[in-house]
Design a protein around this motif. Structure first.
Motif, PDB file in Angstrom:
ATOM      1  N   TYR A  82      -4.709  10.420  -7.063  1.00 47.68           N
ATOM      2  CA  TYR A  82      -5.137  10.245  -5.670  1.00 47.68           C
ATOM      3  C   TYR A  82      -6.429   9.448  -5.650  1.00 47.68           C
ATOM      4  O   TYR A  82      -7.369   9.736  -6.395  1.00 47.68           O
ATOM      5  CB  TYR A  82      -5.337  11.624  -5.035  1.00 47.68           C
ATOM      6  CG  TYR A  82      -5.929  11.616  -3.644  1.00 47.68           C
ATOM      7  CD1 TYR A  82      -5.347  10.877  -2.614  1.00 47.68           C
ATOM      8  CD2 TYR A  82      -7.060  12.373  -3.349  1.00 47.68           C
ATOM      9  CE1 TYR A  82      -5.889  10.887  -1.335  1.00 47.68           C
ATOM     10  CE2 TYR A  82      -7.608  12.394  -2.084  1.00 47.68           C
ATOM     11  CZ  TYR A  82      -7.016  11.645  -1.075  1.00 47.68           C
ATOM     12  OH  TYR A  82      -7.559  11.654   0.184  1.00 47.68           O
ATOM     13  N   ARG A  98       0.199  14.093   2.742  1.00 51.67           N
ATOM     14  CA  ARG A  98       0.382  12.642   2.871  1.00 51.67           C
ATOM     15  C   ARG A  98       1.179  12.091   1.698  1.00 51.67           C
ATOM     16  O   ARG A  98       2.058  11.252   1.874  1.00 51.67           O
ATOM     17  CB  ARG A  98      -0.967  11.940   2.972  1.00 51.67           C
ATOM     18  CG  ARG A  98      -1.678  12.112   4.297  1.00 51.67           C
ATOM     19  CD  ARG A  98      -2.798  11.100   4.460  1.00 51.67           C
ATOM     20  NE  ARG A  98      -3.803  11.229   3.418  1.00 51.67           N
ATOM     21  CZ  ARG A  98      -4.877  12.008   3.505  1.00 51.67           C
ATOM     22  NH1 ARG A  98      -5.082  12.732   4.604  1.00 51.67           N
ATOM     23  NH2 ARG A  98      -5.749  12.073   2.522  1.00 51.67           N
ATOM     24  N   ALA A  99       0.866  12.586   0.516  1.00 50.51           N
ATOM     25  CA  ALA A  99       1.570  12.111  -0.675  1.00 50.51           C
ATOM     26  C   ALA A  99       3.052  12.459  -0.611  1.00 50.51           C
ATOM     27  O   ALA A  99       3.915  11.665  -0.999  1.00 50.51           O
ATOM     28  CB  ALA A  99       0.945  12.707  -1.931  1.00 50.51           C
ATOM     29  N   GLU A 101       4.879  12.715   1.992  1.00 51.80           N
ATOM     30  CA  GLU A 101       5.530  11.790   2.917  1.00 51.80           C
ATOM     31  C   GLU A 101       5.646  10.389   2.317  1.00 51.80           C
ATOM     32  O   GLU A 101       6.694   9.748   2.406  1.00 51.80           O
ATOM     33  CB  GLU A 101       4.745  11.732   4.225  1.00 51.80           C
ATOM     34  CG  GLU A 101       4.740  13.048   4.998  1.00 51.80           C
ATOM     35  CD  GLU A 101       3.891  12.962   6.253  1.00 51.80           C
ATOM     36  OE1 GLU A 101       3.330  11.875   6.508  1.00 51.80           O
ATOM     37  OE2 GLU A 101       3.781  13.973   6.963  1.00 51.80           O
ATOM     38  N   GLN A 102       4.552   9.920   1.691  1.00 55.46           N
ATOM     39  CA  GLN A 102       4.548   8.578   1.131  1.00 55.46           C
ATOM     40  C   GLN A 102       5.545   8.424  -0.016  1.00 55.46           C
ATOM     41  O   GLN A 102       6.255   7.417  -0.113  1.00 55.46           O
ATOM     42  CB  GLN A 102       3.147   8.224   0.624  1.00 55.46           C
ATOM     43  CG  GLN A 102       2.082   8.154   1.707  1.00 55.46           C
ATOM     44  CD  GLN A 102       0.670   8.182   1.130  1.00 55.46           C
ATOM     45  OE1 GLN A 102       0.473   8.126  -0.076  1.00 55.46           O
ATOM     46  NE2 GLN A 102      -0.328   8.279   1.998  1.00 55.46           N
ATOM     47  N   LEU A 103       5.594   9.426  -0.881  1.00 53.12           N
ATOM     48  CA  LEU A 103       6.398   9.338  -2.098  1.00 53.12           C
ATOM     49  C   LEU A 103       7.730  10.051  -1.983  1.00 53.12           C
ATOM     50  O   LEU A 103       8.518  10.055  -2.927  1.00 53.12           O
ATOM     51  CB  LEU A 103       5.599   9.927  -3.273  1.00 53.12           C
ATOM     52  CG  LEU A 103       4.220   9.303  -3.515  1.00 53.12           C
ATOM     53  CD1 LEU A 103       3.493  10.039  -4.630  1.00 53.12           C
ATOM     54  CD2 LEU A 103       4.349   7.834  -3.853  1.00 53.12           C
ATOM     55  N   ARG A 104       7.969  10.690  -0.827  1.00 57.30           N
ATOM     56  CA  ARG A 104       9.209  11.428  -0.595  1.00 57.30           C
ATOM     57  C   ARG A 104       9.426  12.475  -1.679  1.00 57.30           C
ATOM     58  O   ARG A 104      10.502  12.586  -2.284  1.00 57.30           O
ATOM     59  CB  ARG A 104      10.409  10.465  -0.527  1.00 57.30           C
ATOM     60  CG  ARG A 104      10.308   9.468   0.615  1.00 57.30           C
ATOM     61  CD  ARG A 104      11.519   8.570   0.694  1.00 57.30           C
ATOM     62  NE  ARG A 104      11.405   7.627   1.796  1.00 57.30           N
ATOM     63  CZ  ARG A 104      12.319   6.689   2.083  1.00 57.30           C
ATOM     64  NH1 ARG A 104      13.409   6.592   1.338  1.00 57.30           N
ATOM     65  NH2 ARG A 104      12.149   5.881   3.101  1.00 57.30           N
ATOM     66  N   LEU A 233      -3.796   0.699  -5.862  1.00 61.78           N
ATOM     67  CA  LEU A 233      -3.708   1.953  -5.119  1.00 61.78           C
ATOM     68  C   LEU A 233      -4.830   2.008  -4.096  1.00 61.78           C
ATOM     69  O   LEU A 233      -6.000   2.215  -4.441  1.00 61.78           O
ATOM     70  CB  LEU A 233      -3.812   3.149  -6.075  1.00 61.78           C
ATOM     71  CG  LEU A 233      -3.580   4.526  -5.442  1.00 61.78           C
ATOM     72  CD1 LEU A 233      -2.136   4.651  -4.964  1.00 61.78           C
ATOM     73  CD2 LEU A 233      -3.904   5.638  -6.445  1.00 61.78           C
ATOM     74  N   ARG A 237      -4.566   6.934  -0.685  1.00 61.39           N
ATOM     75  CA  ARG A 237      -3.157   6.943  -1.109  1.00 61.39           C
ATOM     76  C   ARG A 237      -3.020   7.592  -2.479  1.00 61.39           C
ATOM     77  O   ARG A 237      -3.977   7.704  -3.235  1.00 61.39           O
ATOM     78  CB  ARG A 237      -2.611   5.513  -1.164  1.00 61.39           C
ATOM     79  CG  ARG A 237      -2.768   4.724   0.105  1.00 61.39           C
ATOM     80  CD  ARG A 237      -1.716   5.057   1.132  1.00 61.39           C
ATOM     81  NE  ARG A 237      -0.395   4.586   0.742  1.00 61.39           N
ATOM     82  CZ  ARG A 237       0.666   4.564   1.566  1.00 61.39           C
ATOM     83  NH1 ARG A 237       0.524   4.990   2.814  1.00 61.39           N
ATOM     84  NH2 ARG A 237       1.832   4.139   1.151  1.00 61.39           N
ATOM     85  N   SER A 238      -1.787   7.981  -2.783  1.00 61.93           N
ATOM     86  CA  SER A 238      -1.484   8.631  -4.060  1.00 61.93           C
ATOM     87  C   SER A 238      -0.293   7.961  -4.709  1.00 61.93           C
ATOM     88  O   SER A 238       0.481   7.254  -4.067  1.00 61.93           O
ATOM     89  CB  SER A 238      -1.143  10.120  -3.843  1.00 61.93           C
ATOM     90  OG  SER A 238      -2.184  10.815  -3.211  1.00 61.93           O
ATOM     91  N   ARG A 239      -0.174   8.184  -5.994  1.00 60.04           N
ATOM     92  CA  ARG A 239       1.044   7.823  -6.718  1.00 60.04           C
ATOM     93  C   ARG A 239       1.319   8.902  -7.754  1.00 60.04           C
ATOM     94  O   ARG A 239       0.404   9.617  -8.196  1.00 60.04           O
ATOM     95  CB  ARG A 239       0.930   6.460  -7.389  1.00 60.04           C
ATOM     96  CG  ARG A 239       0.010   6.388  -8.599  1.00 60.04           C
ATOM     97  CD  ARG A 239       0.192   5.076  -9.339  1.00 60.04           C
ATOM     98  NE  ARG A 239      -0.696   4.939 -10.489  1.00 60.04           N
ATOM     99  CZ  ARG A 239      -0.452   5.439 -11.686  1.00 60.04           C
ATOM    100  NH1 ARG A 239       0.649   6.170 -11.886  1.00 60.04           N
ATOM    101  NH2 ARG A 239      -1.299   5.264 -12.691  1.00 60.04           N
TER     102      ARG A 239
END
Length: 267
Positions: A82, A98-99, A101-104, A233, A237-239
């Motif tokens: 993050y 949020r992560a 939602e972003q990364l499903r 990134l 945002r996150s990955r």
């Protein structure tokens, strides 16, 4: 040594014991292979070979303590990188929502934790996970990792001060280890400094420079062991960390422990 039972997700297909336990955060593959050689790790009461594959129902013990299995198809654990903005408090619920939602991401079955979180005034790379055993394993070994900080500073920075910082071993009585320091001088009184440290808190770095008349306006963590925060990134945002990155982090901790002759332990 502190030990407690760790839970690993049982694979659908048989996998080697060191791969399964490393993925669970019990230890690195190198450590697990050593434990096998030392007869500390057993499968169904017997010392396995490094190529032994685990099947559903196998009983695994480490120093006599059972490593419990979760059924296949159980909740998958997650580890996130993050990018937190400096000055923003770390809100785990908001960041992980949020992560998701972003990364499903599928719904997490565990409580989210931050590993070695930066102080609220600072920012940059944060590692979040819902895997308590993995978080405990990394947190206990984090002191041996090298970390990169990026500092934005205001004041009269020069090469002599950078050299003094590089040679510093404490600040106000608290130990610090500076492995590298590279300054980028700006116009006027604004400058940047890239610092590589080990077992050195951001607050200690700030205090050291403040004692010499320089104010650290921004401090960001941009590397944590082998994990890098890149420009790709954006803030906020996150990955997801890949399995290779998760493994590399444990391997670096294990290598540092080997170098320091530390006694390994199970998360």
């Amino acid at each position: 040594m502190r030990k407690k039972a760790a839970e690993a997700a049982a694979p659908a297909a048989a996998q080697r014991v060191q791969k399964v336990l490393a993925a669970a955060g019990v230890g690195s593959r190198r450590e697990i292979e050593r434990w096998i050689r030392e007869a500390r790790l057993r499968v169904n009461g017997e010392v396995p070979s490094p190529g032994t594959k685990l099947e559903r129902g196998d009983r695994v013990t480490f120093d006599g303590r059972v490593v419990h299995w979760r059924a296949a198809g159980g909740a998958e654990s997650h580890v996130l990188l993050y990018h937190r903005s400096p000055g923003d408090a770390l809100d785990l619920k908001a960041a992980t929502s949020r992560a998701a939602e972003q990364l499903r991401l599928p719904r997490s079955g565990g409580r989210w934790l931050a590993i070695q979180a930066m102080p609220p005034v600072d920012g940059g790379l944060e590692i979040l996970t819902d895997d308590g055993a993995w978080a405990d394993r990394v947190s206990r070994g984090a002191h041996a990792l090298t970390v990169d900080y990026m500092l934005r500073m205001r004041g009269r920075l020069n090469d002599e001060l950078v050299a003094e910082f590089l040679a510093a071993t404490d600040s106000e009585g608290e130990p610090m280890a500076i492995l590298a320091a590279v300054a980028t001088y700006g116009e006027g009184a604004n400058h940047w400094l890239n610092a590589t440290v080990r077992a050195t808190r951001p607050a200690v770095v700030r205090h050291w420079w403040a004692a010499r008349g320089l104010i650290v306006g921004r401090l960001m963590r941009v590397r944590f062991g082998p994990i890098q925060l890149t420009r790709e990134l954006p803030r906020g945002r996150s990955r997801a960390l890949t399995s290779a990155e998760r493994g590399a982090l444990l391997e670096e901790i294990a290598a540092a422990a080997d170098a320091s002759s530390l006694e390994p332990s199970v998360a």
